[in-house]
Design an enzyme around this catalytic site. Structure first.
Site, mmCIF file in Angstrom:
data_model
loop_
_atom_site.group_PDB
_atom_site.id
_atom_site.type_symbol
_atom_site.label_atom_id
_atom_site.label_comp_id
_atom_site.label_asym_id
_atom_site.label_seq_id
_atom_site.Cartn_x
_atom_site.Cartn_y
_atom_site.Cartn_z
ATOM 1 N N GLU A 85 -17.923 -8.061 -0.507
ATOM 2 C CA GLU A 85 -17.358 -6.777 -0.045
ATOM 3 C C GLU A 85 -18.413 -5.887 0.613
ATOM 4 O OE1 GLU A 85 -13.942 -5.382 -2.845
ATOM 5 O OE2 GLU A 85 -15.302 -6.595 -4.013
ATOM 6 N N SER A 88 -10.930 -7.413 -3.468
ATOM 7 C CA SER A 88 -10.424 -7.533 -2.094
ATOM 8 C C SER A 88 -9.549 -8.762 -1.853
ATOM 9 C CB SER A 88 -11.579 -7.539 -1.073
ATOM 10 O OG SER A 88 -12.179 -6.285 -1.038
ATOM 11 N N TYR A 115 -7.444 -4.200 4.883
ATOM 12 C CA TYR A 115 -8.465 -3.617 5.751
ATOM 13 C C TYR A 115 -8.118 -3.577 7.240
ATOM 14 C CZ TYR A 115 -10.981 -4.143 1.391
ATOM 15 O OH TYR A 115 -11.346 -4.074 0.073
ATOM 16 N N ARG A 118 -9.540 3.304 -9.914
ATOM 17 C CA ARG A 118 -8.177 3.071 -9.414
ATOM 18 C C ARG A 118 -7.586 1.892 -10.170
ATOM 19 N NH1 ARG A 118 -8.470 0.459 -4.412
ATOM 20 N NH2 ARG A 118 -7.250 -1.191 -5.348
ATOM 21 N N ASP A 156 -4.631 -0.918 -10.528
ATOM 22 C CA ASP A 156 -3.637 -1.649 -9.723
ATOM 23 C C ASP A 156 -2.515 -2.215 -10.596
ATOM 24 O OD1 ASP A 156 -5.189 -1.195 -7.502
ATOM 25 O OD2 ASP A 156 -6.041 -3.226 -7.424
ATOM 26 N N GLU A 165 -5.411 -4.723 -12.831
ATOM 27 C CA GLU A 165 -6.865 -4.557 -12.975
ATOM 28 C C GLU A 165 -7.241 -3.101 -12.756
ATOM 29 O OE1 GLU A 165 -9.400 -5.652 -9.845
ATOM 30 O OE2 GLU A 165 -7.972 -5.126 -8.275
ATOM 31 N N ASN A 193 -10.258 -0.867 -10.872
ATOM 32 C CA ASN A 193 -11.368 -0.895 -9.915
ATOM 33 C C ASN A 193 -12.250 0.310 -10.195
ATOM 34 O OD1 ASN A 193 -10.280 -3.073 -7.966
ATOM 35 N ND2 ASN A 193 -8.566 -1.657 -8.236
ATOM 36 N N GLY A 201 -12.448 1.467 -2.928
ATOM 37 C CA GLY A 201 -12.746 1.760 -1.524
ATOM 38 C C GLY A 201 -12.692 3.259 -1.238
HETATM 39 N N1 LIG Z 1 0.229 -11.788 -11.019
HETATM 40 C C1 LIG Z 1 0.452 -11.410 -9.766
HETATM 41 N N2 LIG Z 1 1.714 -11.431 -9.255
HETATM 42 C C2 LIG Z 1 1.942 -11.051 -7.971
HETATM 43 N N3 LIG Z 1 0.990 -10.687 -7.117
HETATM 44 C C3 LIG Z 1 -0.292 -10.655 -7.549
HETATM 45 C C4 LIG Z 1 -0.625 -11.003 -8.901
HETATM 46 N N4 LIG Z 1 -1.964 -10.904 -9.048
HETATM 47 C C5 LIG Z 1 -2.448 -10.485 -7.852
HETATM 48 N N5 LIG Z 1 -1.446 -10.339 -6.943
HETATM 49 C C6 LIG Z 1 -1.606 -9.886 -5.547
HETATM 50 O O1 LIG Z 1 -2.965 -10.040 -5.152
HETATM 51 C C7 LIG Z 1 -3.591 -8.760 -4.956
HETATM 52 C C8 LIG Z 1 -5.010 -8.781 -5.508
HETATM 53 O O2 LIG Z 1 -5.000 -9.038 -6.894
HETATM 54 P P1 LIG Z 1 -5.903 -8.264 -7.944
HETATM 55 O O3 LIG Z 1 -5.689 -8.894 -9.279
HETATM 56 O O4 LIG Z 1 -5.678 -6.800 -7.868
HETATM 57 O O5 LIG Z 1 -7.386 -8.656 -7.489
HETATM 58 P P2 LIG Z 1 -8.436 -7.953 -6.498
HETATM 59 O O6 LIG Z 1 -9.553 -7.598 -7.414
HETATM 60 O O7 LIG Z 1 -8.799 -9.004 -5.525
HETATM 61 O O8 LIG Z 1 -7.793 -6.752 -5.893
HETATM 62 C C9 LIG Z 1 -2.685 -7.780 -5.678
HETATM 63 O O9 LIG Z 1 -2.845 -6.499 -5.140
HETATM 64 C C10 LIG Z 1 -1.307 -8.400 -5.442
HETATM 65 O O10 LIG Z 1 -0.838 -8.143 -4.140
HETATM 66 MG MG LIG Z 2 -6.716 -5.237 -6.843
#
Ligand SMILES: Nc1ncnc2c1ncn2[C@@H]1O[C@H](COP(=O)(O)OP(=O)(O)O)[C@@H](O)[C@H]1O
Ligand SMILES: [Mg+2]
Length: 333
Positions: A17, A176, A242, A281, A283, A296, A298, A302
């Site tokens: 990143e 990301s 992005y 933040r 998610d 998760e 963060n 960003g």
């Molecule tokens: N269990 C899940 N079901 C549906 N979509 C997911 C799931 N896990 C991740 N995603 C999709 O992938 C994106 C990134 O996942 P995330 O766990 O937040 O990791 P990162 O740290 O890469 O942001 C999420 O914002 C979502 O769009």
């Molecule tokens: Mg995320």
């Protein structure tokens, strides 16, 4: 403190990143100039060879070689004498995961965002989810697999039986959406696991949560308005994150009141469960039955002027510059 604190802004780093960090860094730097801060910029990945011209920190092209080893020398630079606060515009590994935070602790410098343990826990999705589960914060069911473990038929059968398709395979400690795959059938599992292992020692297999993409920031122990992301792709992938025009955003999100409040409450709980401080933040996925799943936290989200946290702040009348000022003040408390 009445005088303007002297700030060292850390940008770049060595994580995948790095480029996003340069964008965050540039926006934060410009805000700090407007706010009349006395600020120096440093890229820990450049070690003792820091560029003299500010622009070189934010250029896409690297000014010289970068490495993890350089971090220690960078944090030891005399430039840090007299610095009141280190603003971390780093993202991902070595920046958001407690490592640089540890160096700054050793250097005796205050920094923005979460401390060592909370940063490390939040970067480790498996550990975060263990804690979420323990605290009854709803999260998608998951299985963590070690890079050294056996990737055999037995494992594939287990994944099939437990998660079905689609299921999500992601590196344990990346951001990301790098290295993440939505697996639609059995034949995609092995390559998805191997991709995740390119970025992490552990991979997570997660139940796929259909529905909506939601995020909410915590600032000074209060939540900002809930934001919904409407990515052009099915998931919020790197491109949708992005590339301008690849996602639409709605803040405050159009969600029934009780669910809206529930998400804000869960965000605070997740923030506190990991021991986060300052801002972060959180998610979520929100399924079609209005059940939120915490994905998760963060700890260094960003921070370009079009990033999500600044959008949420703006919705309650906090400008980008004010947000930067608030983060600095919070970290000096
Ligand atoms: N269990 C899940 N079901 C549906 N979509 C997911 C799931 N896990 C991740 N995603 C999709 O992938 C994106 C990134 O996942 P995330 O766990 O937040 O990791 P990162 O740290 O890469 O942001 C999420 O914002 C979502 O769009
Ligand atoms: Mg995320």
């Amino acid at each position: 403190m009445n005088h303007k604190p002297k700030v060292a802004l850390l940008v770049g780093g060595t994580s995948p990143e790095r480029e996003i960090s340069k964008l965050s860094g540039k926006a934060i730097y410009e805000a700090m100039l407007k706010l009349n801060y006395n600020v120096i910029v440093l890229d820990p990945a450049y070690g003792t060879k820091q560029p003299e011209s500010i622009d070189l920190f934010f250029n896409k092209e690297d000014y010289t070689e970068i490495s993890n080893r350089n971090y220690v020398e960078a944090i030891n630079l005399n430039l840090f004498e007299g610095i009141d606060i280190v603003f971390l515009a780093l993202h991902g590994k070595w920046g958001e995961d407690g490592t640089i935070q540890s160096l700054l602790e050793l250097r005796g410098k205050r920094y923005t965002g979460s401390k060592v343990l909370a940063s490390a826990l939040a970067m480790d999705k498996d550990m975060s989810k263990i804690i979420f589960k323990h605290q009854n914060i709803n999260t998608a069911s998951w299985l963590a697999i070690d890079k050294n473990g056996k990737l055999n038929n037995e494992l594939i059968e287990k994944i099939k039986a437990r998660f079905g398709f689609p299921c999500v395979i992601k590196p344990n400690d990346q951001g990301s959406t790098v290295g993440l795959t939505i697996c639609n059938n059995e034949s995609e599992i092995l390559s998805a696991l191997n991709l995740a292992f390119d970025f992490s020692e552990k991979a997570l297999i997660e139940e796929y949560i259909p529905g909506r993409e939601i995020t909410v920031a915590v600032l000074d122990n209060k939540t900002l308005p809930v934001l919904e992301i409407k990515p052009k792709h099915g998931i919020y992938d790197y491109e949708c994150k992005y590339t301008s025009g690849m996602s639409e955003y709605e803040v405050p999100a159009n969600i029934p009141n009780d669910t809206y409040n529930k998400i804000q409450q869960m965000a605070l709980e997740a923030f506190n469960a990991l021991g986060c401080t300052g801002y972060a933040r959180v998610d979520f996925r929100l399924n079609n039955d209005m059940v939120p799943y915490c994905l998760e936290v963060n700890t260094l989200p960003g921070m370009t002027s079009t990033s999500l946290v600044p959008k949420m702040a703006k919705a309650v009348g906090i400008s980008f510059d004010e947000l930067i000022e608030k983060i600095i003040r919070l970290s000096l408390k």
